[in-house]
Design a protein around this motif. Sequence first.
Motif, mmCIF file in Angstrom:
data_model
loop_
_atom_site.group_PDB
_atom_site.id
_atom_site.type_symbol
_atom_site.label_atom_id
_atom_site.label_comp_id
_atom_site.label_asym_id
_atom_site.label_seq_id
_atom_site.Cartn_x
_atom_site.Cartn_y
_atom_site.Cartn_z
ATOM 1 N N VAL A 1 -17.025 20.844 58.490
ATOM 2 C CA VAL A 1 -15.959 21.267 59.412
ATOM 3 C C VAL A 1 -15.624 22.755 59.248
ATOM 4 O O VAL A 1 -15.573 23.507 60.226
ATOM 5 C CB VAL A 1 -14.676 20.409 59.202
ATOM 6 C CG1 VAL A 1 -13.557 20.876 60.128
ATOM 7 C CG2 VAL A 1 -14.969 18.944 59.442
ATOM 8 N N LEU B 1 -16.078 25.794 62.055
ATOM 9 C CA LEU B 1 -14.963 26.621 62.521
ATOM 10 C C LEU B 1 -15.259 28.110 62.351
ATOM 11 O O LEU B 1 -14.969 28.917 63.240
ATOM 12 C CB LEU B 1 -13.674 26.252 61.770
ATOM 13 C CG LEU B 1 -13.035 24.908 62.140
ATOM 14 C CD1 LEU B 1 -11.900 24.572 61.184
ATOM 15 C CD2 LEU B 1 -12.522 24.930 63.579
ATOM 16 N N ARG C 1 -15.474 30.451 65.609
ATOM 17 C CA ARG C 1 -14.488 31.532 65.741
ATOM 18 C C ARG C 1 -15.175 32.882 65.905
ATOM 19 O O ARG C 1 -14.717 33.744 66.647
ATOM 20 C CB ARG C 1 -13.551 31.550 64.531
ATOM 21 C CG ARG C 1 -12.487 30.454 64.596
ATOM 22 C CD ARG C 1 -11.714 30.317 63.304
ATOM 23 N NE ARG C 1 -10.794 29.184 63.351
ATOM 24 C CZ ARG C 1 -10.362 28.534 62.300
ATOM 25 N NH1 ARG C 1 -10.758 28.898 61.076
ATOM 26 N NH2 ARG C 1 -9.528 27.513 62.425
ATOM 27 N N SER D 1 -7.028 27.802 70.386
ATOM 28 C CA SER D 1 -7.568 26.627 69.674
ATOM 29 C C SER D 1 -8.952 26.205 70.177
ATOM 30 O O SER D 1 -9.411 25.106 69.883
ATOM 31 C CB SER D 1 -6.596 25.451 69.829
ATOM 32 O OG SER D 1 -6.482 25.097 71.200
ATOM 33 N N GLU E 1 -11.458 25.175 67.403
ATOM 34 C CA GLU E 1 -11.118 23.867 66.822
ATOM 35 C C GLU E 1 -11.541 22.726 67.733
ATOM 36 O O GLU E 1 -12.047 21.697 67.278
ATOM 37 C CB GLU E 1 -9.600 23.776 66.557
ATOM 38 C CG GLU E 1 -9.112 24.557 65.350
ATOM 39 C CD GLU E 1 -8.963 26.051 65.625
ATOM 40 O OE1 GLU E 1 -9.311 26.498 66.744
ATOM 41 O OE2 GLU E 1 -8.525 26.775 64.709
ATOM 42 N N ARG E 2 -11.341 22.921 69.025
ATOM 43 C CA ARG E 2 -11.667 21.842 69.967
ATOM 44 C C ARG E 2 -13.181 21.650 70.098
ATOM 45 O O ARG E 2 -13.655 20.539 70.267
ATOM 46 C CB ARG E 2 -11.028 22.129 71.328
ATOM 47 C CG ARG E 2 -9.503 22.112 71.246
ATOM 48 C CD ARG E 2 -8.849 22.592 72.504
ATOM 49 N NE ARG E 2 -8.943 21.591 73.555
ATOM 50 C CZ ARG E 2 -8.603 21.823 74.820
ATOM 51 N NH1 ARG E 2 -8.164 23.020 75.174
ATOM 52 N NH2 ARG E 2 -8.710 20.883 75.725
ATOM 53 N N CYS F 1 -15.292 22.191 67.680
ATOM 54 C CA CYS F 1 -15.763 21.607 66.420
ATOM 55 C C CYS F 1 -15.266 20.176 66.233
ATOM 56 O O CYS F 1 -15.525 19.557 65.210
ATOM 57 C CB CYS F 1 -15.318 22.461 65.225
ATOM 58 S SG CYS F 1 -16.283 23.974 65.062
ATOM 59 N N ASP F 2 -14.508 19.695 67.195
ATOM 60 C CA ASP F 2 -13.998 18.333 67.105
ATOM 61 C C ASP F 2 -15.064 17.361 67.625
ATOM 62 O O ASP F 2 -16.047 17.753 68.228
ATOM 63 C CB ASP F 2 -12.721 18.215 67.968
ATOM 64 C CG ASP F 2 -11.829 17.089 67.490
ATOM 65 O OD1 ASP F 2 -12.213 16.417 66.520
ATOM 66 O OD2 ASP F 2 -10.760 16.892 68.094
ATOM 67 N N ARG G 1 -17.188 14.075 60.104
ATOM 68 C CA ARG G 1 -15.779 13.857 59.748
ATOM 69 C C ARG G 1 -15.623 12.807 58.650
ATOM 70 O O ARG G 1 -14.830 12.972 57.740
ATOM 71 C CB ARG G 1 -14.997 13.379 60.988
ATOM 72 C CG ARG G 1 -14.862 14.445 62.062
ATOM 73 C CD ARG G 1 -13.527 15.150 61.980
ATOM 74 N NE ARG G 1 -13.460 16.263 62.914
ATOM 75 C CZ ARG G 1 -12.741 17.348 62.735
ATOM 76 N NH1 ARG G 1 -12.056 17.491 61.626
ATOM 77 N NH2 ARG G 1 -12.714 18.308 63.622
#
Length: 368
Positions: free
Chosen positions: A215, A219, A223, A343, A346-347, A349-350, A356
């Motif tokens: 994770v 990110l 980014r 964000s 983050e979204r 990488c979700d 996870r």
Amino acid sequence: DLQICQHRAPTCCTKKMEESYQAAVRRERTQSIQALNFELKYMIVGHITAFQEAFESLLRFAENRTSSLFETAYRPMAKEAAEPVKELFTDISLYILGAETTVESAVLRFFDSLFPLVYSRLINPGITDLSEDYTECLRLTRQDVNPFGRYSKNMVTELSKSLWASRMLRQALSLGIEVINTTEHAALTKECSRALVKMQYCPHCQGFTLIRPCVGYCLNVMRGCLASVSELDAQWREFISTLEYLTNEMAASHDLEIALTGIRNSINEAILHAQLNGPQLSATVDKVCGQPKQQEGNLPSDNVVPVKEATETQAFVMAHTSLNHKRREFINYMKRSRTFYASIAERLCDGDLVMRDSSTCWNGEDVV
């Protein structure tokens, strides 16, 4: 000869495969951002459509209501007034859609066209010689003699406030879609596509096809890749605040519905004012434009065409309620999207991209 997925251990990748991986990550990143944008864009486009439909319904209602004023209260001029009324509401519609026009020019043009009719059909109903020159003289005199008193200017003021807010909201929504479309097609730098390949596909070269990125690693890469897009954060927050301000203005002092339905009363008051000052107006007009030919008795009124009565009250109430509900629903949704660009990494990488629920993941160099 590998450029990206270099590793001490034996590999099953080639340089050509690395190039294919780079093409794949570009395509996947565009699709991922499009998927994120879809709901936001769908909401904005839906609101533009709903706003336009409700606005057109309100405009039709206000136009019918204004036309019925002439049919019921001013029959001698109803047929000739139909065209200026239609032009006024067409100009209002074009203004909200962003045309290079002003509310003031539309309203004053309407009253310029209305004065010759009021003068020859109501103040001096015996006039027969309404030549083009005489009509034009009356139109030009309207600005000097001010037959409609303060009512024409009041109508400009009332309409300008509400129509301005509606026009700005529509332009702001179009700008929002433009921004979203631009971010979808933002080109990935060479460094970014290499970093994405290293994150997503280099483990495949070691045979780790089921291992996903860690994770934190994901990110960092996202980014870096989306730094230019996330820079929109401050402007996007400001944009949402502007939308909030405009929707509040439209629901408060700049209520579009009240302004449109008030057009009928404003015109009626203006005509009554002109009739009350008929003798003074006639004296001034005679000096400027001369005396036209008169005939005994009133003009026959059989040339009046029945105008559709304003029977759309229920449709108006529904459109008004629908517009208010849509506004509230829309702005609440948009407020939740304030952090959309902050964000975005983050979204992305979700979900399925990262590992996870497992203790094993890819850190860019090895399985950890």
